[in-house]
Design a protein around this motif. Sequence first.
Motif, PDB file in Angstrom:
ATOM      1  N   ILE A  89      34.042  52.008  49.666  1.00  0.00           N
ATOM      2  CA  ILE A  89      35.142  52.798  49.083  1.00  0.00           C
ATOM      3  C   ILE A  89      34.656  53.606  47.870  1.00  0.00           C
ATOM      4  CG2 ILE A  89      37.034  51.331  49.913  1.00  0.00           C
ATOM      5  CD1 ILE A  89      37.047  49.964  47.128  1.00  0.00           C
ATOM      6  N   GLU A  90      33.327  53.541  47.644  1.00  0.00           N
ATOM      7  CA  GLU A  90      32.695  54.256  46.529  1.00  0.00           C
ATOM      8  C   GLU A  90      33.421  54.003  45.207  1.00  0.00           C
ATOM      9  OE1 GLU A  90      31.799  58.333  47.257  1.00  0.00           O
ATOM     10  OE2 GLU A  90      30.337  57.818  48.800  1.00  0.00           O
ATOM     11  N   ARG A  91      33.604  52.718  44.936  1.00  0.00           N
ATOM     12  CA  ARG A  91      34.300  52.337  43.703  1.00  0.00           C
ATOM     13  C   ARG A  91      33.455  51.400  42.850  1.00  0.00           C
ATOM     14  NH1 ARG A  91      40.159  50.022  43.573  1.00  0.00           N
ATOM     15  NH2 ARG A  91      39.678  50.120  41.354  1.00  0.00           N
ATOM     16  N   LYS A 150      23.989  51.834  42.178  1.00  0.00           N
ATOM     17  CA  LYS A 150      24.165  52.681  43.351  1.00  0.00           C
ATOM     18  C   LYS A 150      22.842  52.979  44.048  1.00  0.00           C
ATOM     19  CE  LYS A 150      28.137  54.925  41.180  1.00  0.00           C
ATOM     20  NZ  LYS A 150      28.748  56.203  40.758  1.00  0.00           N
ATOM     21  N   TRP A 157      30.249  43.754  36.675  1.00  0.00           N
ATOM     22  CA  TRP A 157      30.633  44.975  37.368  1.00  0.00           C
ATOM     23  C   TRP A 157      30.342  44.807  38.859  1.00  0.00           C
ATOM     24  CZ3 TRP A 157      32.576  49.264  34.647  1.00  0.00           C
ATOM     25  CH2 TRP A 157      32.502  49.161  33.255  1.00  0.00           C
ATOM     26  N   ILE A 214      33.927  48.695  39.976  1.00  0.00           N
ATOM     27  CA  ILE A 214      35.020  47.871  39.440  1.00  0.00           C
ATOM     28  C   ILE A 214      34.473  46.965  38.333  1.00  0.00           C
ATOM     29  CG2 ILE A 214      36.740  46.098  40.008  1.00  0.00           C
ATOM     30  CD1 ILE A 214      36.366  47.151  43.011  1.00  0.00           C
ATOM     31  N   TRP A 266      29.956  47.136  42.437  1.00  0.00           N
ATOM     32  CA  TRP A 266      29.903  48.422  43.141  1.00  0.00           C
ATOM     33  C   TRP A 266      30.208  48.170  44.621  1.00  0.00           C
ATOM     34  CZ3 TRP A 266      30.361  53.343  43.629  1.00  0.00           C
ATOM     35  CH2 TRP A 266      29.738  54.054  44.650  1.00  0.00           C
ATOM     36  N   GLN A 270      27.004  45.934  48.770  1.00  0.00           N
ATOM     37  CA  GLN A 270      27.792  45.595  47.574  1.00  0.00           C
ATOM     38  C   GLN A 270      26.841  45.084  46.497  1.00  0.00           C
ATOM     39  OE1 GLN A 270      31.558  43.801  46.808  1.00  0.00           O
ATOM     40  NE2 GLN A 270      31.975  43.605  49.002  1.00  0.00           N
TER      41      GLN A 270
END
Length: 250
Positions: A99-101, A247, A93, A103, A95, A83
Amino acid sequence: MKTKKVIVFLLVMAFGSLTAQAQDAQEIVKKANDLLRGQSNESVMTMKIIRPKWERTLKFKGWSKGNEYSLIYVLEPAKEKGQVFLKRDKEIWNWVPSIERMIKIPPSMMMQSWMGSDLTNDDLVKESSIVEDYNHKVIGEEKLNGYDCYKIEMTPKEDAAVVWGKIITWISKEHYYTLQNEYYDEDGYLVNVETLSKIKKMGDRTLPTYYEIVPVDKKGHKTTMEFNEVKFNVPIKDSFFSIQNMKRVH
């Protein structure tokens, strides 16, 4: 005529000393803040979340640059590993690889708990604004843990987008160590007490390396954070603190 001159002189002296005190208070806070942050830093930290019936430990790596940028990568536990939290100016933000999100944390969630701890999302951004967004005033001098300290009250500037109604901080006169912070809400109620200790050499400086945050109205609740490693003034490009890099970083 002479009386008028004396009054003017006294007013100038009074105003001058108030201005000097305000500048001194802000300068003290700035020096203490700079000591803890540097122009940039890279660190490894361990956080413990303590509750009446359970404890949880997290480990993470962090990078920060100036007042605008910071990035946190969660190393442990395995469930949360990978995370990433990115702070750019006042935005945060998150990541979540499981869940590959990606937010974006909205302003309405700034007072929510960060990772289930006693730190809030706002605590991730507040350090950078502590010098700029508050008025500073020396309200006393006290001895704390053997150190002679300035006791400084910080109240938000009128247009500042901050959540605390007041912060009181204790900073040592020698070395500018931040040793304690009290956080008050807008109604003047004490919410959290933060103490800093375990002063040791880290990188090119000596500073407190252990933080303990205790919410005053939650019995048995506590969060501790310890710096395991810190390097200061490391070269980091602004582009490192990008949504795309969240990422890739590890």
